[in-house]
Design an enzyme around this catalytic site. Structure first.
Site: not given
Length: 348
Positions: A80, A185, A187
């Site tokens: 990350k 987006n 959901g």
């Protein structure tokens, strides 16, 4: 600043600090584990209150990517990156080109992709400086839009159906009441799939337009954001904030299945055991929301969307294995998922 003593440090292989005084870039890149392959993870730009907060976030998120990639059966490790700054006011193309140079210096051990506060245009700037970037749409497959949200939603849908199969003995969603918290987006696309499968939707979101859209398109029943967790439903699908399963909420959750896209749905690991004791089947979020990572990988490899979808469908088998192990051993599904991931990536 502390790295080794931060609670989120978990034997990370490499943590890189990079800066560029010309563009104002201040970034931290964390490589958690590369046993299965180069680490992949998004680049998050966020106005962290302190450098220690940024360190904690990048350590925590990179570890999560190791577990996610392992359970998604991808030849990838976990990484990350975070950029300290406000994406609304401090972002520039030059900054992301500098970010690309920072990624290049890690030597291929980290592959960057978009995350909170970054977008495909930012990834294009990074890609001008390094080949170690994922999620760039080459335009060769018309089914590929560059948006990973539908793929994330598809994985959640597959995992949700597997939970229904395990709980009810079949995967038929027709007539089941599903409470969807969050209509971004992911959901929205999940609602699209659930509606097509015949589920009855109850929805909430802070954005009134998103709620009205779900009501108009899917016949969904709107409910307030304060009530969605506790509504009488067969399935609760959290697709917004993390930490929603906690000491305050568990006793009031009426759904018998929790399966959604939100990351870190359990406020603490012990809440997974509390769900088990309450008879609520929890589909671990990082297992079923891995569809977006799968798409980033296949997009980078230049392989078609049809292959992405076939790989995402394998999430069902992984979830089934977790449910079966947890049932046999009287353990929480979250605990079993972590141990299965560690088996796959060979945690030492």
């Amino acid at each position: 600043m502390n790295v080794f003593s931060d609670p989120a440090f978990d034997g990370h292989e490499q943590v890189v600090f990079a800066s560029d005084p010309v563009t104002g870039l201040k970034t931290i890149i964390a490589v958690h584990n590369t046993n299965l392959g180069p680490s992949l993870g998004g680049c998050r730009m966020w106005p962290y209150a302190s450098e220690q907060e940024a360190i904690h976030d990048v350590l925590r998120l990179s570890r999560g990517m190791t577990y996610k990639s392992a359970l998604a059966n991808l030849p990838l490790g976990g990484g990350k990156s975070v950029i300290i700054g406000d994406p609304r006011s401090q972002k520039t193309p030059e900054m992301f080109r500098a970010m690309g140079r920072a990624v290049e210096q890690v030597g291929g051990r980290y592959i960057v992709a978009e995350d909170v506060g970054t977008n495909p245009a930012d990834m294009e700037q990074i890609a001008s400086q390094t080949k170690h970037v994922g999620g760039i749409n080459d335009g060769k497959d018309p089914a590929r839009t560059g948006d990973p949200s539908p793929f994330t939603a598809y994985g959640v849908f597959i995992g949700l159906k597997e939970a229904v199969r395990f709980k009810n003995g079949h995967e038929d969603l027709a007539g089941l009441r599903v409470a969807v918290q969050g209509l971004g987006n992911v959901g929205y696309h999940l609602c699209l799939m659930l509606h097509a499968a015949g589920a009855r939707l109850v929805v909430s979101d802070l954005n009134t337009d998103s709620v009205n859209r779900a009501v108009d398109e899917f016949g969904a029943t709107p409910i307030s954001v304060d009530e969605i967790l506790y509504v009488d439903a067969d399935i609760l699908a959290p697709c917004a904030l993390g930490g929603i399963v906690n000491d305050r909420s568990i006793d009031k959750i009426r759904a018998r299945i929790i399966a959604g896209a939100a990351n870190n749905q359990l406020e603490a690991d012990r809440h997974g055991e509390m769900l088990r004791e309450a008879g609520i089947l929890y589909a671990p979020d990082y297992v079923i929301n891995a569809g977006g990572v799968v798409e980033v990988y296949y997009c980078r490899e230049g392989r078609p969307v049809s292959e992405t979808n076939r790989h995402i469908e394998d999430i069902g088998a992984t979830v089934r294995e977790i449910f079966e192990r947890a049932s046999r051993q009287n353990l929480s599904t979250g605990f079993v998922a972590d141990r299965l991931a560690e088996e796959r990536f060979g945690k030492r």
